[in-house]
Design an enzyme around this catalytic site. Structure first.
Site, PDB file in Angstrom:
ATOM      1  N   ILE A 145      -7.540   6.754   3.668  1.00 16.82           N
ATOM      2  CA  ILE A 145      -8.235   5.627   4.290  1.00 16.82           C
ATOM      3  C   ILE A 145      -7.344   4.381   4.232  1.00 16.82           C
ATOM      4  O   ILE A 145      -7.427   3.491   5.074  1.00 16.82           O
ATOM      5  CB  ILE A 145      -9.560   5.366   3.537  1.00 16.82           C
ATOM      6  CG1 ILE A 145     -10.488   6.585   3.639  1.00 16.82           C
ATOM      7  CG2 ILE A 145     -10.262   4.103   4.047  1.00 16.82           C
ATOM      8  CD1 ILE A 145     -11.519   6.667   2.533  1.00 16.82           C
ATOM      9  N   THR A 146      -6.473   4.342   3.224  1.00 17.54           N
ATOM     10  CA  THR A 146      -5.624   3.177   2.971  1.00 17.54           C
ATOM     11  C   THR A 146      -4.713   2.879   4.160  1.00 17.54           C
ATOM     12  O   THR A 146      -3.950   3.747   4.589  1.00 17.54           O
ATOM     13  CB  THR A 146      -4.766   3.427   1.713  1.00 17.54           C
ATOM     14  OG1 THR A 146      -5.624   3.769   0.628  1.00 17.54           O
ATOM     15  CG2 THR A 146      -3.949   2.196   1.362  1.00 17.54           C
ATOM     16  N   ASN A 180       0.796  -1.226   0.000  1.00 25.93           N
ATOM     17  CA  ASN A 180       0.000   0.000   0.000  1.00 25.93           C
ATOM     18  C   ASN A 180       0.831   1.279   0.000  1.00 25.93           C
ATOM     19  O   ASN A 180       0.374   2.314  -0.489  1.00 25.93           O
ATOM     20  CB  ASN A 180      -0.983  -0.018   1.173  1.00 25.93           C
ATOM     21  CG  ASN A 180      -2.090  -1.043   0.955  1.00 25.93           C
ATOM     22  OD1 ASN A 180      -2.179  -1.649  -0.112  1.00 25.93           O
ATOM     23  ND2 ASN A 180      -2.928  -1.248   1.951  1.00 25.93           N
ATOM     24  N   MET A 184     -16.426   0.846   7.232  1.00 27.66           N
ATOM     25  CA  MET A 184     -15.406   1.832   6.852  1.00 27.66           C
ATOM     26  C   MET A 184     -15.948   2.779   5.790  1.00 27.66           C
ATOM     27  O   MET A 184     -15.652   3.976   5.811  1.00 27.66           O
ATOM     28  CB  MET A 184     -14.143   1.122   6.353  1.00 27.66           C
ATOM     29  CG  MET A 184     -12.985   2.056   6.027  1.00 27.66           C
ATOM     30  SD  MET A 184     -12.385   3.029   7.425  1.00 27.66           S
ATOM     31  CE  MET A 184     -12.665   4.691   6.804  1.00 27.66           C
ATOM     32  N   ARG A 214     -17.239   2.926  15.865  1.00 27.36           N
ATOM     33  CA  ARG A 214     -17.198   1.667  16.625  1.00 27.36           C
ATOM     34  C   ARG A 214     -17.326   1.940  18.122  1.00 27.36           C
ATOM     35  O   ARG A 214     -18.081   1.255  18.819  1.00 27.36           O
ATOM     36  CB  ARG A 214     -15.885   0.936  16.358  1.00 27.36           C
ATOM     37  CG  ARG A 214     -15.845   0.221  15.024  1.00 27.36           C
ATOM     38  CD  ARG A 214     -14.455  -0.282  14.715  1.00 27.36           C
ATOM     39  NE  ARG A 214     -14.460  -1.208  13.578  1.00 27.36           N
ATOM     40  CZ  ARG A 214     -13.390  -1.503  12.857  1.00 27.36           C
ATOM     41  NH1 ARG A 214     -12.218  -0.949  13.142  1.00 27.36           N
ATOM     42  NH2 ARG A 214     -13.469  -2.356  11.856  1.00 27.36           N
ATOM     43  N   HIS A 256      -4.300   4.830  14.335  1.00 27.66           N
ATOM     44  CA  HIS A 256      -5.398   4.050  13.756  1.00 27.66           C
ATOM     45  C   HIS A 256      -5.036   2.575  13.620  1.00 27.66           C
ATOM     46  O   HIS A 256      -5.444   1.911  12.687  1.00 27.66           O
ATOM     47  CB  HIS A 256      -5.795   4.656  12.396  1.00 27.66           C
ATOM     48  CG  HIS A 256      -6.974   3.987  11.745  1.00 27.66           C
ATOM     49  ND1 HIS A 256      -8.206   3.874  12.363  1.00 27.66           N
ATOM     50  CD2 HIS A 256      -7.113   3.394  10.529  1.00 27.66           C
ATOM     51  CE1 HIS A 256      -9.045   3.237  11.552  1.00 27.66           C
ATOM     52  NE2 HIS A 256      -8.404   2.935  10.433  1.00 27.66           N
TER      53      HIS A 256
END
Length: 311
Positions: A117-118, A94, A227, A153, A177
């Site tokens: 977001i990756t 990534n 997500m 969450r 994160h």
């Protein structure tokens, strides 16, 4: 207002695109990009939904046509977690994907707000910052790691435990994160008290919630739908703030004052130029203070990994 989703053919990207098509303000433009050839078709599919949001899809190696004129770019491109992997196992693949896409953003829409977001977000945001810096277009108020999933969450799990409505709960989540770097500030949830055991159990569940989904999907994917919802919430908050709405606050992973780490997730006030104010994290309980101190080395290593990948 033009929003571009990069990685739009993936599980998160498609869910995010669906939510944006149904919830962006009338007159907005939605641009979908992915390397996968299906992407223009995803846009055609979504174009049949009756909302006044113009949508177009692009595929192939070149993201620049999709990025032209974008105000907000949300990046969900990359490989997903499989059982037995943690978010850092994703780094090898990534990191290169994020670098490549952010290089194209730097050329095509350097003033856009960018939401990463990756995963691993702790690291990919640092990569994005260094790429933008190298290109001479870095604005620390316009680069965000999207940590909203940790917040939704936390709100859900607290509501379940305490028999409350989830929309009435707001748990600030700070740090990073992944794993131990995710720190929900349960002591700051108004009107609810927790036992020490509840705090320990909830914190662990929130930190491991991604793994809970990966295992439950039994090799069939990771947290894509929740997500997608989290990214849509963040993206729509950003749209409202850019359009001049006051008092829009979300937690996100941003370049901070460096007190804890160079990048740090905290509540931020959003404004017309991205981050208007990095809000104070407030008073922490002894448990939270201890958790913060013990995670910082991990967080700093994650950040350094991203910085050295570019340098």
């Amino acid at each position: 207002m033009k929003v571009a989703v990069l990685g739009a053919a993936g599980g998160i990207g498609q869910a995010l695109a669906l939510l944006l098509k149904t919830q962006l303000p009338s007159g907005s433009e939605l641009s979908l990009y992915d390397i996968a050839p299906v992407t223009p078709g995803v846009a055609v599919d979504l174009s049949h939904i009756p909302t006044a949001v113009k949508i177009k899809g692009y595929s192939g190696e070149d993201a620049k046509p999709a990025l032209a004129g974008a105000d907000i770019v949300l990046i969900s491109a990359g490989v997903a977690r499989k059982p037995g992997m943690d978010r850092s196992d994703l780094f090898n693949v990534n990191a290169g994907i994020v670098r490549n896409l952010v290089e194209q953003i730097a050329i095509t829409c350097p003033k856009a707000c960018i939401g990463i977001i990756t995963n691993p977000v702790n690291t990919t945001v640092a990569i994005a910052a260094e790429v933008l810096k190298k290109a001479g277009v870095y604005d620390k108020n316009k680069l965000f790691g999207v940590t909203t999933l940790d917040i939704i969450r936390s709100n859900t799990f607290v509501a379940e435990l305490k028999g409350k409505q989830p929309q009435d709960i707001n748990v600030p989540v700070i740090g990073g994160h992944s794993g131990v770097t995710i720190l929900p500030l349960l002591s700051q949830v108004s009107g609810i008290s927790f036992s020490e055991q509840e705090v320990a159990d909830l914190t662990k569940r929130i930190q491991n919630a991604g793994t809970e989904v990966v295992e439950a999907k039994a090799g069939g994917g990771s947290a894509t739908l929740s997500m997608g919802q989290a990214a849509a919430r963040f993206g729509l908050s950003l749209v409202r703030a850019l359009q001049g709405e006051n008092g829009v606050v979300e937690c996100a992973y941003v370049e901070s004052d460096g007190k804890h780490a160079r990048f740090f997730a905290q509540p931020i006030l959003l404004g017309k130029d991205g981050v208007a104010e990095r809000k104070d994290i407030g008073t922490l309980s002894a448990f939270e203070q201890n958790a913060l101190s013990s995670m910082l080395d991990t967080l700093k290593q994650d950040i350094e990994l991203g910085e050295t990948f570019i340098k």
